[in-house]
Scaffold this active site. Structure first.
Site, PDB file in Angstrom:
ATOM      1  N   LYS A   8      -2.978   6.599   1.681  1.00  0.00           N
ATOM      2  CA  LYS A   8      -2.864   7.068   3.065  1.00  0.00           C
ATOM      3  C   LYS A   8      -1.932   8.273   3.112  1.00  0.00           C
ATOM      4  CE  LYS A   8      -3.367   4.282   7.231  1.00  0.00           C
ATOM      5  NZ  LYS A   8      -4.821   4.207   7.393  1.00  0.00           N
ATOM      6  N   ARG A  44       0.843  -1.207   0.000  1.00  0.00           N
ATOM      7  CA  ARG A  44       0.000   0.000   0.000  1.00  0.00           C
ATOM      8  C   ARG A  44       0.873   1.250   0.000  1.00  0.00           C
ATOM      9  NH1 ARG A  44      -4.623   0.127   4.412  1.00  0.00           N
ATOM     10  NH2 ARG A  44      -2.928   0.645   5.827  1.00  0.00           N
ATOM     11  N   GLU A  95     -16.834   5.967   3.900  1.00  0.00           N
ATOM     12  CA  GLU A  95     -16.163   5.412   5.075  1.00  0.00           C
ATOM     13  C   GLU A  95     -16.148   6.435   6.199  1.00  0.00           C
ATOM     14  OE1 GLU A  95     -11.901   4.758   4.867  1.00  0.00           O
ATOM     15  OE2 GLU A  95     -11.777   5.980   3.059  1.00  0.00           O
TER      16      GLU A  95
HETATM   17  C1  LIG Z   1      -5.924   3.481   7.642  1.00  0.00           C
HETATM   18  C2  LIG Z   1      -7.320   3.754   7.221  1.00  0.00           C
HETATM   19  C3  LIG Z   1      -8.300   2.745   7.195  1.00  0.00           C
HETATM   20  C4  LIG Z   1      -8.068   1.363   7.729  1.00  0.00           C
HETATM   21  O1  LIG Z   1      -7.049   0.669   7.095  1.00  0.00           O
HETATM   22  P1  LIG Z   1      -6.370  -0.592   7.823  1.00  0.00           P
HETATM   23  O2  LIG Z   1      -5.355  -1.049   6.865  1.00  0.00           O
HETATM   24  O3  LIG Z   1      -7.448  -1.562   8.051  1.00  0.00           O
HETATM   25  O4  LIG Z   1      -5.810  -0.065   9.100  1.00  0.00           O
HETATM   26  C5  LIG Z   1      -9.554   3.068   6.711  1.00  0.00           C
HETATM   27  N1  LIG Z   1      -9.849   4.307   6.287  1.00  0.00           N
HETATM   28  C6  LIG Z   1      -8.952   5.311   6.319  1.00  0.00           C
HETATM   29  C7  LIG Z   1      -9.334   6.649   5.827  1.00  0.00           C
HETATM   30  C8  LIG Z   1      -7.664   5.062   6.792  1.00  0.00           C
HETATM   31  O5  LIG Z   1      -6.769   6.050   6.833  1.00  0.00           O
END
Ligand SMILES: *Cc1c(COP(=O)(O)O)cnc(C)c1O
Length: 368
Positions: free
Chosen positions: A215, A113, A251
């Site tokens: 991210k 990622r 989300e």
């Molecule tokens: C990090 C994150 C997640 C969750 O990702 P994981 O890999 O399950 O920790 C979901 N939504 C957002 C906006 C995030 O920054």
């Protein structure tokens, strides 16, 4: 591969190590954490012993990384990350298993990622091998901070930033890959605690063609205002809708969302505006294995309000049941505001795998 004793690391303060170097730990370093009140550790930043720092040269090639005593970084005020937000982060956890060893959960997924996010943000990224080796070295060097089995986890925060100085808008001339760790308690002390969400209809987290699917650090400060406003109104967090039609569920500020209706579990597809969570991916695989029908599909607000159960997923919370959702003047309560059967079953199955309590048949758990 050379092995480095942690006690030597402590004496030397810093030690240049190659990304692939194994750091060996001794028994006494594990005992050093015994003065910590693990019951009341909470979910905040604590300074630990070591952080990992690896930098590129001006051609974007990674030099070897170092474990340094945890402390401040030195950056030019003209660093790309400070001026133009050229940065990415990851979030992962190390757990202590019943036999006392520390394990990671799907670290390669975080490495991949970061690589895809780095492409979007015009940055070089560490390879999967360098990323996982660096994470393992950092956890080993801080292994006394991994809480005892069942008392929490060591939160791991890899960062990739444009650390080189640049004035005009362009990619930075140098990059730093940093990893720091902090022990954290269980997110909720008394087991699963359902949260209340507010559906946000004015502000959006991400737009088509934007950066919602990676991210990148710039995605998080803009959600603070809506999050704080929602908290002032008594909600736990905000649920965002799609920016194009304001109709489909996306989300929460930092976790993914799922709905349960009968034997069917639905979650929005990752089409660039939703962060592809590793917990999300794992829950999809686990739920299918447990016999649920799982759909990655558009989820409307109406479908959300009509669901039997709703839960969120993310590294920090793992699986978080949603007790109620408020959309305008409508408020819907799920499972009488308690923990739904499906949410509980998935939460138990996943945490049992992560903490080494059940058979890891998917091969998700990795030793240091
Ligand atoms: C990090 C994150 C997640 C969750 O990702 P994981 O890999 O399950 O920790 C979901 N939504 C957002 C906006 C995030 O920054």
């Amino acid at each position: 591969m050379p092995r480095i004793e942690i006690s030597r690391l402590r004496q030397n303060k810093s030690l240049k190590i190659q990304a692939g170097v194994t750091v060996s730990t001794t028994k006494d370093t594990a005992a050093l954490g015994s003065d910590i009140d693990w019951e009341n550790i909470g979910f905040g930043i604590r300074s630990t012993d070591f952080m990992y720092v690896m930098k590129t040269d001006r051609s974007g090639e990674w030099r070897s990384g170092e474990l340094l005593p945890f402390g401040n970084l030195e950056l030019s005020p003209a660093a790309g990350v400070l001026n133009y937000g050229q940065g990415l982060f990851e979030g992962m956890k190390a757990y202590r298993t019943q036999d006392g060893s520390a394990v990671l959960f799907r670290p390669k997924e975080n490495a991949l990622r970061m690589i895809s996010g780095a492409k979007r943000m015009c940055m070089p990224a560490p390879s999967v091998g360098d990323f996982t080796a660096a994470v393992k070295s950092t956890v080993k060097a801080n292994v006394r901070w991994v809480p005892p089995h069942g008392k929490g986890s060591l939160y791991i925060r890899p960062l990739l930033i444009g650390s080189g100085a640049i004035l005009g808008l362009a990619p930075a001339p140098e990059y730093s890959f940093i990893i720091y760790v902090s022990p954290v308690g269980n997110y909720f002390k008394s087991g699963l605690a359902p949260i209340s969400l507010k559906v946000e209809t004015f502000y959006h987290r991400a737009a088509p063609g934007g950066t919602g699917g990676v991210k990148t650090i710039g995605n998080y400060a803009p959600v603070l205002k809506t999050q704080l406003d929602a908290k002032d109104q008594g909600f736990s967090d905000v649920l965002y809708l799609d920016a194009a039609e304001n109709k489909y569920v996306e989300e929460v500020s930092s976790c993914n969302i799922f709905t349960v209706k009968g034997n069917t579990i639905s979650t929005p597809e990752t089409l660039g505006t939703i962060l592809p969570g590793i917990t999300r991916k794992s829950i999809i695989e686990l739920a299918r294995d447990m016999g649920y029908k799982v759909k990655e599909t558009a989820v409307t607000v109406e479908e959300l309000l009509d669901a039997d159960e709703v839960f969120c997923t993310g590294t920090a919370v793992v699986v978080n049941p949603v007790g109620s959702i408020t959309y305008g003047d409508r408020r819907v309560t799920y499972s009488d505001g308690g923990v739904g059967k499906v949410s509980r079953a998935l939460s138990t199955s996943l945490t049992d795998i992560q903490m080494g309590r059940s058979e890891d048949k998917f091969g998700w758990v990795e030793q240091l």
